[in-house]
Scaffold this active site. Sequence first.
Site, mmCIF file in Angstrom:
data_model
loop_
_atom_site.group_PDB
_atom_site.id
_atom_site.type_symbol
_atom_site.label_atom_id
_atom_site.label_comp_id
_atom_site.label_asym_id
_atom_site.label_seq_id
_atom_site.Cartn_x
_atom_site.Cartn_y
_atom_site.Cartn_z
ATOM 1 N N GLY A 167 39.885 44.687 33.436
ATOM 2 C CA GLY A 167 39.095 44.155 34.594
ATOM 3 C C GLY A 167 39.967 44.565 35.754
ATOM 4 O O GLY A 167 40.224 43.949 36.600
ATOM 5 N N ALA A 168 40.036 46.117 35.684
ATOM 6 C CA ALA A 168 40.579 46.719 36.941
ATOM 7 C C ALA A 168 39.756 46.934 37.864
ATOM 8 O O ALA A 168 40.188 47.627 39.113
ATOM 9 C CB ALA A 168 41.590 47.816 36.627
ATOM 10 N N GLY A 175 39.313 42.383 41.938
ATOM 11 C CA GLY A 175 40.247 41.142 42.161
ATOM 12 C C GLY A 175 41.510 41.509 42.022
ATOM 13 O O GLY A 175 42.217 42.726 42.195
ATOM 14 N N ARG A 219 33.757 47.187 33.103
ATOM 15 C CA ARG A 219 32.525 47.727 32.674
ATOM 16 C C ARG A 219 31.909 48.679 33.786
ATOM 17 O O ARG A 219 31.137 49.533 33.310
ATOM 18 C CB ARG A 219 31.498 46.284 32.264
ATOM 19 C CG ARG A 219 31.814 45.666 31.144
ATOM 20 C CD ARG A 219 31.140 44.387 31.069
ATOM 21 N NE ARG A 219 31.481 43.770 32.339
ATOM 22 C CZ ARG A 219 31.098 42.562 32.769
ATOM 23 N NH1 ARG A 219 30.097 41.758 31.749
ATOM 24 N NH2 ARG A 219 31.364 41.955 33.941
ATOM 25 N N ARG A 220 32.510 48.263 34.996
ATOM 26 C CA ARG A 220 31.642 49.179 36.230
ATOM 27 C C ARG A 220 32.695 50.329 36.481
ATOM 28 O O ARG A 220 33.539 50.400 37.230
ATOM 29 C CB ARG A 220 31.647 48.192 37.352
ATOM 30 C CG ARG A 220 30.572 46.811 37.383
ATOM 31 C CD ARG A 220 30.721 46.353 38.450
ATOM 32 N NE ARG A 220 32.163 45.307 38.430
ATOM 33 C CZ ARG A 220 32.166 44.305 39.051
ATOM 34 N NH1 ARG A 220 31.647 43.971 40.107
ATOM 35 N NH2 ARG A 220 33.305 43.706 38.931
ATOM 36 N N TYR A 269 35.496 26.686 30.660
ATOM 37 C CA TYR A 269 36.533 27.581 30.947
ATOM 38 C C TYR A 269 37.871 27.034 31.075
ATOM 39 O O TYR A 269 38.843 27.840 30.573
ATOM 40 C CB TYR A 269 36.300 27.775 32.658
ATOM 41 C CG TYR A 269 37.157 28.686 33.312
ATOM 42 C CD1 TYR A 269 37.341 29.925 33.215
ATOM 43 C CD2 TYR A 269 38.026 28.160 34.286
ATOM 44 C CE1 TYR A 269 38.048 30.790 33.738
ATOM 45 C CE2 TYR A 269 39.036 29.083 34.925
ATOM 46 C CZ TYR A 269 39.022 30.484 34.531
ATOM 47 O OH TYR A 269 39.983 31.174 35.225
ATOM 48 N N VAL A 293 42.560 32.018 43.810
ATOM 49 C CA VAL A 293 42.756 33.221 44.362
ATOM 50 C C VAL A 293 41.205 33.643 44.876
ATOM 51 O O VAL A 293 40.446 33.636 44.196
ATOM 52 C CB VAL A 293 43.126 34.273 43.316
ATOM 53 C CG1 VAL A 293 43.529 35.584 43.930
ATOM 54 C CG2 VAL A 293 44.277 33.682 42.667
ATOM 55 N N THR A 336 38.529 36.172 45.166
ATOM 56 C CA THR A 336 38.255 37.518 44.713
ATOM 57 C C THR A 336 36.757 37.375 44.183
ATOM 58 O O THR A 336 36.011 36.416 44.931
ATOM 59 C CB THR A 336 38.841 37.689 43.220
ATOM 60 O OG1 THR A 336 38.464 36.507 42.304
ATOM 61 C CG2 THR A 336 40.543 37.663 43.130
HETATM 62 P P1 NDP Z 1 37.059 39.290 39.541
HETATM 63 O O1 NDP Z 1 35.676 38.735 39.053
HETATM 64 O O2 NDP Z 1 37.217 39.552 40.768
HETATM 65 O O3 NDP Z 1 37.472 40.195 38.428
HETATM 66 C C1 NDP Z 1 37.319 39.965 37.175
HETATM 67 C C2 NDP Z 1 37.369 41.472 36.532
HETATM 68 O O4 NDP Z 1 37.274 41.289 34.888
HETATM 69 C C3 NDP Z 1 36.550 42.460 36.951
HETATM 70 O O5 NDP Z 1 37.250 43.826 36.834
HETATM 71 C C4 NDP Z 1 35.348 42.512 35.942
HETATM 72 O O6 NDP Z 1 34.964 43.968 35.566
HETATM 73 C C5 NDP Z 1 36.284 42.357 34.649
HETATM 74 N N1 NDP Z 1 35.401 41.830 33.345
HETATM 75 C C6 NDP Z 1 34.578 40.994 33.448
HETATM 76 N N2 NDP Z 1 34.017 40.769 32.184
HETATM 77 C C7 NDP Z 1 34.445 41.840 31.541
HETATM 78 C C8 NDP Z 1 34.311 42.360 30.086
HETATM 79 N N3 NDP Z 1 33.281 41.616 29.395
HETATM 80 N N4 NDP Z 1 35.023 43.580 29.734
HETATM 81 C C9 NDP Z 1 35.743 44.100 30.659
HETATM 82 N N5 NDP Z 1 36.167 43.467 31.967
HETATM 83 C C10 NDP Z 1 35.564 42.454 32.270
HETATM 84 O O7 NDP Z 1 38.009 37.814 39.365
HETATM 85 P P2 NDP Z 1 39.567 37.599 39.335
HETATM 86 O O8 NDP Z 1 40.235 39.076 39.792
HETATM 87 O O9 NDP Z 1 40.013 36.532 40.108
HETATM 88 O O10 NDP Z 1 39.964 37.423 37.814
HETATM 89 C C11 NDP Z 1 40.847 38.143 37.102
HETATM 90 C C12 NDP Z 1 41.521 37.221 36.072
HETATM 91 O O11 NDP Z 1 41.943 36.047 36.929
HETATM 92 C C13 NDP Z 1 40.591 36.230 35.203
HETATM 93 O O12 NDP Z 1 41.065 36.225 33.788
HETATM 94 C C14 NDP Z 1 40.262 34.949 35.891
HETATM 95 O O13 NDP Z 1 40.050 33.917 34.831
HETATM 96 C C15 NDP Z 1 41.794 34.746 36.346
HETATM 97 N N6 NDP Z 1 42.162 33.707 37.192
HETATM 98 C C16 NDP Z 1 41.443 33.832 38.483
HETATM 99 C C17 NDP Z 1 41.666 33.152 39.373
HETATM 100 C C18 NDP Z 1 40.838 33.088 40.689
HETATM 101 O O14 NDP Z 1 40.949 31.643 41.333
HETATM 102 N N7 NDP Z 1 40.352 34.027 41.139
HETATM 103 C C19 NDP Z 1 42.544 31.889 39.309
HETATM 104 C C20 NDP Z 1 43.301 31.923 38.067
HETATM 105 C C21 NDP Z 1 42.854 32.851 37.235
HETATM 106 P P3 NDP Z 1 33.652 44.291 35.458
HETATM 107 O O15 NDP Z 1 32.744 43.286 35.870
HETATM 108 O O16 NDP Z 1 33.349 45.653 36.050
HETATM 109 O O17 NDP Z 1 33.557 44.468 33.914
HETATM 110 C C1 8X3 Z 2 40.336 30.067 38.473
HETATM 111 C C2 8X3 Z 2 41.165 28.896 39.057
HETATM 112 O O1 8X3 Z 2 40.794 26.325 39.775
HETATM 113 O O2 8X3 Z 2 38.845 27.659 39.678
HETATM 114 O O3 8X3 Z 2 41.242 30.231 37.038
HETATM 115 O O4 8X3 Z 2 39.722 27.146 37.932
HETATM 116 S S1 8X3 Z 2 40.152 27.505 39.068
#
Ligand code: NDP
Ligand code: 8X3
Length: 263
Positions: free
Chosen positions: A16-17, A20, A41-42, A160, A193, A195
């Site tokens: 997921g790089a 975010g 994926r992207r 979730y 966060v 993102t």
């Molecule tokens: P983003 O949506 O900005 O990033 C998510 C990343 O995951 C993207 O790079 C996306 O890439 C990748 N991804 C999604 N589905 C797949 C898949 N099937 N295979 C490979 N890659 C995948 O969100 P965040 O950066 O916020 O999320 C990152 C992590 O942090 C998640 O696990 C989320 O649950 C966790 N998190 C986020 C919080 C928030 O408030 N934002 C708080 C707590 C935890 P692509 O679409 O190109 O595949």
């Molecule tokens: C993402 C944070 O509060 O939307 O894990 O569940 S919250």
Amino acid sequence: MFGPNRIQGKTVLITGASSGIGEACARALAAHGAHLILCARRQERLTALQASLEAAHGVRVQVYRLDVRDRPAVEALAADLSRNGVVPDVLVNNAGKALGLHLLHEGSVEDWEEMIDTNVKGLLYMTRAVLPLMVARDSGHVVNIGSIAGHQVYQKGAVYNATKFAVRALNEGMALDLFGTRIRVTSIDPGLVETEFSRVRFHGDVNRARAVYEGYQPLRPEDIAEIVLFVLNVPEHVNILDLVVLPTAQRSAHMVHRTPSGG
Ligand code: NDP
Ligand code: 8X3
């Protein structure tokens, strides 16, 4: 980052790089001299990131278009790394998502399946494929990105929440199963966060996504990346098992202090 740079020259695989937290980790780690294996994926986003990080920091960056739900593709990635003699020093299991915000009896089964397949099964596939390489050389560090949602359930978030409770259990289980090895296991569990997370959750509804972050200062993905750097940089005898990180305005999954000025 405090103390000597123990990240320089390490190889870090991040899922997921492309956005975010994962992207911010890639930028921060490259700036500290880590070589990177970036998955999402992207692929076009990863390729642009690869070019900019290689040019700016002189590190090696490999990119893989990968859907973590695709078990054969995950296994092929690990086999490819193995064939090329590459063993990641660090695996950051970050790819994940929430989809929808609904009462359980009104939720979308398709959304549930995608969350479970990505957040739980995808993390397991990656871990099962990469961890044996670390075990074989008795060194490595797995960083799982959990959530405050894995500590506290909130209404309309049950599925979730269940996936992130599962990530917490898997983090603990991994640590136990690696008892006696030098492999470290850490879960970073953020609150809100800003993102693409909410845009994904609300299926592209940008106004609804923006409202999630209004009236307070949410965490920035760079804040989490800095914490990941810290966790990876502590001396080898130190293991941070689980770290909950919230915006100052957020005190629980249910309590966010919002003001008109957003202060
Ligand atoms: P983003 O949506 O900005 O990033 C998510 C990343 O995951 C993207 O790079 C996306 O890439 C990748 N991804 C999604 N589905 C797949 C898949 N099937 N295979 C490979 N890659 C995948 O969100 P965040 O950066 O916020 O999320 C990152 C992590 O942090 C998640 O696990 C989320 O649950 C966790 N998190 C986020 C919080 C928030 O408030 N934002 C708080 C707590 C935890 P692509 O679409 O190109 O595949
Ligand atoms: C993402 C944070 O509060 O939307 O894990 O569940 S919250």
